[in-house]
Design a protein around this motif. Structure first.
Motif, short mmCIF file in Angstrom:
data_model
loop_
_atom_site.label_atom_id
_atom_site.label_comp_id
_atom_site.label_asym_id
_atom_site.label_seq_id
_atom_site.Cartn_x
_atom_site.Cartn_y
_atom_site.Cartn_z
N UNK A 130 0.87 -1.18 0.00
CA UNK A 130 0.00 0.00 0.00
C UNK A 130 0.89 1.22 0.00
N UNK A 131 0.73 2.06 -1.02
CA UNK A 131 1.51 3.27 -1.11
C UNK A 131 0.81 4.46 -0.46
N UNK A 132 -0.50 4.44 -0.47
CA UNK A 132 -1.25 5.55 0.10
C UNK A 132 -2.64 5.05 0.47
N UNK A 133 -3.14 5.49 1.63
CA UNK A 133 -4.47 5.09 2.05
C UNK A 133 -5.10 6.22 2.84
N UNK A 134 -6.37 6.46 2.57
CA UNK A 134 -7.12 7.49 3.28
C UNK A 134 -8.54 6.99 3.49
N UNK A 135 -9.00 7.00 4.76
CA UNK A 135 -10.35 6.54 5.08
C UNK A 135 -11.10 7.65 5.82
N UNK A 136 -12.39 7.77 5.50
CA UNK A 136 -13.25 8.74 6.18
C UNK A 136 -14.55 8.07 6.54
N UNK A 137 -15.17 8.55 7.65
CA UNK A 137 -16.47 8.02 8.06
C UNK A 137 -17.46 8.16 6.94
N UNK A 138 -18.28 7.14 6.78
CA UNK A 138 -19.32 7.14 5.77
C UNK A 138 -20.66 7.44 6.45
N UNK A 139 -21.15 8.63 6.29
CA UNK A 139 -22.44 9.01 6.88
C UNK A 139 -23.59 8.74 5.92
N UNK A 140 -23.30 8.81 4.64
CA UNK A 140 -24.34 8.63 3.62
C UNK A 140 -24.15 7.26 2.99
N UNK A 141 -25.16 6.42 2.95
CA UNK A 141 -25.01 5.09 2.31
C UNK A 141 -24.73 5.22 0.83
N UNK A 142 -23.86 4.37 0.35
CA UNK A 142 -23.50 4.37 -1.08
C UNK A 142 -24.08 3.15 -1.75
#
Length: 142
Positions: A130-142
């Motif tokens: 893994x060279x880069x990873x970014x995670x954010x909370x998911x408030x809206x269902x996809x």
């Protein structure tokens, strides 16, 4: 006379350098292309991602991929995948024995994240990083 004898090898060397430079240029600037999500390499890449995420996470519970949102690939010296996935917290704890299926949390412990990762792989050598990873909370269902 010696200069004339070196002309052919120097010309061959120049042609080789130009060809290699063009190939490198194409590889570096080809850019990411949309990738089909059902391919074997993509599945093993996403599997590597979630294992790496779970190993690095301080969360008590394991996460699993809920949905592959987007995948792109680029050929370089290996294959670079740019993936966006939705992951969710399961009811399985990290220290428990691996279960075949871990249901997602459905109570107040429920947590979903949207992660975008750049993963470098050499599939024929079974190498992933893994060279880069970014995670954010998911408030809206996809």
């Amino acid at each position: 006379m010696k200069a004339r004898g070196l002309r052919t090898p120097l010309l061959l060397l120049l042609v080789t350098v130009v060809v290699m430079a063009k190939l490198n240029y194409i590889q570096r600037w080809g850019g990411f292309k949309e990738q089909a999500t059902s391919e074997k390499n993509m599945n093993s890449t996403v599997h590597f991602f979630i294992q790496s995420y779970n190993n690095a996470s301080n969360d008590t519970y394991l996460f699993q991929v809920q949905k592959l949102i987007q995948s792109q690939m680029q050929l370089t010296t290996g294959v670079e995948y740019l993936v966006t996935v939705k992951i969710g917290r399961t009811k399985c704890k990290k220290n428990e024995t691996k279960k075949a299926s871990c249901p997602l949390q459905s109570s107040k412990m429920k947590k979903s994240l949207i992660c975008t990762s750049l993963i470098y792989t050499v599939p024929w050598a079974n190498y992933y990083q893994i060279w880069n990873n970014s995670c954010q909370d998911s408030k809206v269902p996809i």
